[in-house]
Design a protein around this motif. Sequence first.
Motif, PDB file in Angstrom:
ATOM      1  N   ASN A  73      39.619  25.265  41.184  1.00 42.87           N
ATOM      2  CA  ASN A  73      39.251  25.826  39.887  1.00 42.87           C
ATOM      3  C   ASN A  73      40.023  27.135  39.741  1.00 42.87           C
ATOM      4  OD1 ASN A  73      38.063  27.099  37.679  1.00 42.87           O
ATOM      5  ND2 ASN A  73      36.046  26.279  38.116  1.00 42.87           N
ATOM      6  N   ILE A  74      40.976  27.177  38.815  1.00 42.06           N
ATOM      7  CA  ILE A  74      41.845  28.356  38.701  1.00 42.06           C
ATOM      8  C   ILE A  74      41.441  29.244  37.522  1.00 42.06           C
ATOM      9  CG2 ILE A  74      43.762  27.263  39.881  1.00 42.06           C
ATOM     10  CD1 ILE A  74      45.038  26.692  37.167  1.00 42.06           C
ATOM     11  N   LYS A  75      40.334  28.905  36.861  1.00 43.19           N
ATOM     12  CA  LYS A  75      39.745  29.724  35.791  1.00 43.19           C
ATOM     13  C   LYS A  75      40.773  30.014  34.703  1.00 43.19           C
ATOM     14  CE  LYS A  75      36.186  31.531  38.830  1.00 43.19           C
ATOM     15  NZ  LYS A  75      35.496  32.708  39.382  1.00 43.19           N
ATOM     16  N   ASP A  76      41.141  31.302  34.490  1.00 41.25           N
ATOM     17  CA  ASP A  76      42.047  31.623  33.384  1.00 41.25           C
ATOM     18  C   ASP A  76      43.501  31.663  33.815  1.00 41.25           C
ATOM     19  OD1 ASP A  76      41.729  33.879  34.924  1.00 41.25           O
ATOM     20  OD2 ASP A  76      41.774  35.273  33.237  1.00 41.25           O
ATOM     21  N   PHE A  77      43.830  31.145  35.000  1.00 37.63           N
ATOM     22  CA  PHE A  77      45.215  31.078  35.454  1.00 37.63           C
ATOM     23  C   PHE A  77      45.833  29.745  35.047  1.00 37.63           C
ATOM     24  CE2 PHE A  77      43.868  34.639  37.829  1.00 37.63           C
ATOM     25  CZ  PHE A  77      44.989  35.298  38.325  1.00 37.63           C
ATOM     26  N   SER A  78      47.153  29.674  35.144  1.00 35.97           N
ATOM     27  CA  SER A  78      47.877  28.424  34.901  1.00 35.97           C
ATOM     28  C   SER A  78      48.940  28.268  35.971  1.00 35.97           C
ATOM     29  CB  SER A  78      48.519  28.426  33.504  1.00 35.97           C
ATOM     30  OG  SER A  78      49.446  29.493  33.382  1.00 35.97           O
ATOM     31  N   ILE A  79      49.434  27.054  36.141  1.00 33.01           N
ATOM     32  CA  ILE A  79      50.488  26.811  37.119  1.00 33.01           C
ATOM     33  C   ILE A  79      51.776  27.439  36.610  1.00 33.01           C
ATOM     34  CG2 ILE A  79      51.769  25.071  38.394  1.00 33.01           C
ATOM     35  CD1 ILE A  79      49.398  23.189  38.046  1.00 33.01           C
ATOM     36  N   SER A  80      52.430  28.234  37.456  1.00 28.75           N
ATOM     37  CA  SER A  80      53.599  29.008  37.047  1.00 28.75           C
ATOM     38  C   SER A  80      54.888  28.218  37.227  1.00 28.75           C
ATOM     39  CB  SER A  80      53.689  30.305  37.863  1.00 28.75           C
ATOM     40  OG  SER A  80      54.893  30.990  37.590  1.00 28.75           O
TER      41      SER A  80
END
Length: 328
Positions: free
Chosen positions: A143-150
Amino acid sequence: MKSIFFLLVCFVCVGLNAQTINLEAKAIELGVDRISKINGTKIYRLEKNDLYGFADENFSIIIPCENDYSEFIGDHYLRIRNLNGKCSLFDMSLKNYVQKDKHYISIIYTIITGDTTKSFFSSSNSIEDDSIIYDIEGKTIANIKDFSISMQGGNEYGIIMLENGNGSNFKMLNEFGKEIASFDYIYCPYKDRDFFYVRRDSNIYTNPIRKYGIVNHEGKELLKINYDKITFQEESIIITLKNKISVLDRNLKLKFRLENAIDADGVRGNAFLTQYPNNKWKVINTNGKTLFTVDAKKVESYPHNLFKVENQNSSYFVNMEGKTVSSE
């Protein structure tokens, strides 16, 4: 011979026409406007009233014409969006949904761990801070919440790179979703080296200070995070610490120091454009040999191994030998 060739051409044309008629007949049978075969798959794309659906090789409808957007990602995955703005990820080879009716679904990202290639994607619901990374089978990884895959994170060391919405915080996860490290910036400069270029910021609201270093995929410091500047080239790395500039090889071994230099940047051909006090500039090769020296207010590197030399009232271009090739 000409008669045989003519007959062969006729047979081919008849076959093509039959295929076209067959698809047209199937379109009428299925009540759609158009049917087209998706190259390299056994899936057919359906179109009705500018909406899209899909059918299998037997023309059984597997996705009805309720989508205003479709995109093929990876080898056999289909990302679609329906009229309600909900996104789904469909596996065309298995003919089933990997994810369905999500607010957002990312493209598929691939990382390499040893000899194993693994693919991931992220999706979120309509609420904020709920992005989740899944493997390609749909199993939850993190669960990465407000992050995204870079997009900065392409590597061959099993690291999933994340960044937050404004690019001010980056994280490294391993292939199982465990967080390895977190920095203000992360970038992978070489795919064949276990190097991750990182940055730490301090006093960002008063007197911002940025320090750079290099870590490996386990988060271990290979080059201490206290450098003022790091520049990567194909075969060399330029590091700056308190106005002391050195050139390393790609194994982080010292090649030479740029004594008394106040700035240095890599240029094409793995040379270095180096600035010294009193408006002196040098172009130096990868062995530390000076190719030429010039007095100028400013020197910039240009394509085709050219350098633009600027003074108060004039400017001109020189080559890698310092010879003038044109004036501006």
